[in-house]
Motif scaffolding. Structure first.
Motif, PDB file in Angstrom:
ATOM      1  N   SER A  17     -65.497  32.740  -5.217  1.00 34.38           N
ATOM      2  CA  SER A  17     -64.331  31.869  -5.184  1.00 34.38           C
ATOM      3  C   SER A  17     -63.857  31.640  -3.747  1.00 34.38           C
ATOM      4  CB  SER A  17     -63.199  32.426  -6.055  1.00 34.38           C
ATOM      5  OG  SER A  17     -62.778  33.683  -5.595  1.00 34.38           O
ATOM      6  N   ALA A  18     -63.991  32.644  -2.884  1.00 35.08           N
ATOM      7  CA  ALA A  18     -63.604  32.483  -1.481  1.00 35.08           C
ATOM      8  C   ALA A  18     -64.477  31.431  -0.800  1.00 35.08           C
ATOM      9  CB  ALA A  18     -63.706  33.815  -0.743  1.00 35.08           C
ATOM     10  N   PRO A  41     -78.142  24.713  -3.916  1.00 36.27           N
ATOM     11  CA  PRO A  41     -76.937  23.939  -4.244  1.00 36.27           C
ATOM     12  C   PRO A  41     -76.423  24.216  -5.664  1.00 36.27           C
ATOM     13  CG  PRO A  41     -78.482  22.575  -3.066  1.00 36.27           C
ATOM     14  CD  PRO A  41     -79.189  23.869  -3.351  1.00 36.27           C
ATOM     15  N   SER A  42     -77.329  24.415  -6.591  1.00 35.17           N
ATOM     16  CA  SER A  42     -76.894  24.695  -7.972  1.00 35.17           C
ATOM     17  C   SER A  42     -76.149  26.015  -8.075  1.00 35.17           C
ATOM     18  CB  SER A  42     -78.095  24.698  -8.922  1.00 35.17           C
ATOM     19  OG  SER A  42     -79.011  25.718  -8.548  1.00 35.17           O
ATOM     20  N   GLU A  43     -76.491  26.980  -7.217  1.00 33.49           N
ATOM     21  CA  GLU A  43     -75.789  28.275  -7.224  1.00 33.49           C
ATOM     22  C   GLU A  43     -74.350  28.106  -6.748  1.00 33.49           C
ATOM     23  OE1 GLU A  43     -78.770  31.843  -6.371  1.00 33.49           O
ATOM     24  OE2 GLU A  43     -78.920  30.264  -4.852  1.00 33.49           O
ATOM     25  N   ILE A  44     -74.148  27.253  -5.766  1.00 33.69           N
ATOM     26  CA  ILE A  44     -72.800  27.016  -5.270  1.00 33.69           C
ATOM     27  C   ILE A  44     -72.004  26.229  -6.294  1.00 33.69           C
ATOM     28  CG2 ILE A  44     -71.417  25.903  -3.473  1.00 33.69           C
ATOM     29  CD1 ILE A  44     -73.709  26.510  -1.528  1.00 33.69           C
ATOM     30  N   GLU A  45     -72.629  25.220  -6.890  1.00 31.77           N
ATOM     31  CA  GLU A  45     -71.938  24.406  -7.891  1.00 31.77           C
ATOM     32  C   GLU A  45     -71.501  25.235  -9.087  1.00 31.77           C
ATOM     33  OE1 GLU A  45     -74.771  21.361  -8.707  1.00 31.77           O
ATOM     34  OE2 GLU A  45     -74.219  20.204  -6.951  1.00 31.77           O
ATOM     35  N   THR A  46     -72.298  26.205  -9.454  1.00 28.85           N
ATOM     36  CA  THR A  46     -71.973  27.050 -10.599  1.00 28.85           C
ATOM     37  C   THR A  46     -70.787  27.916 -10.271  1.00 28.85           C
ATOM     38  OG1 THR A  46     -74.279  27.127 -11.240  1.00 28.85           O
ATOM     39  CG2 THR A  46     -72.867  28.793 -12.184  1.00 28.85           C
TER      40      THR A  46
END
Length: 46
Positions: A17-18, A41-46
């Motif tokens: 979340s940070a 990118p999918s890891e960040i979007e999740t």
């Protein structure tokens, strides 16, 4: 990037979340975060 984020060994909900907050506030970009933390990118979007 914040100091607490530079040596991430384990991605806890708090750290995730940070990172999202940093992206939203413009302290880092989506691309920079992806490269810095070797995240897809999918890891960040999740």
């Amino acid at each position: 990037m914040s100091d607490t984020m530079t040596a991430v060994k384990r991605w806890t909900a708090k750290r995730k979340s940070a990172l999202v907050v940093e992206i939203i506030q413009g302290e880092t970009t989506f691309t920079e975060a992806s490269r810095t933390y070797d995240l897809a990118p999918s890891e960040i979007e999740t």
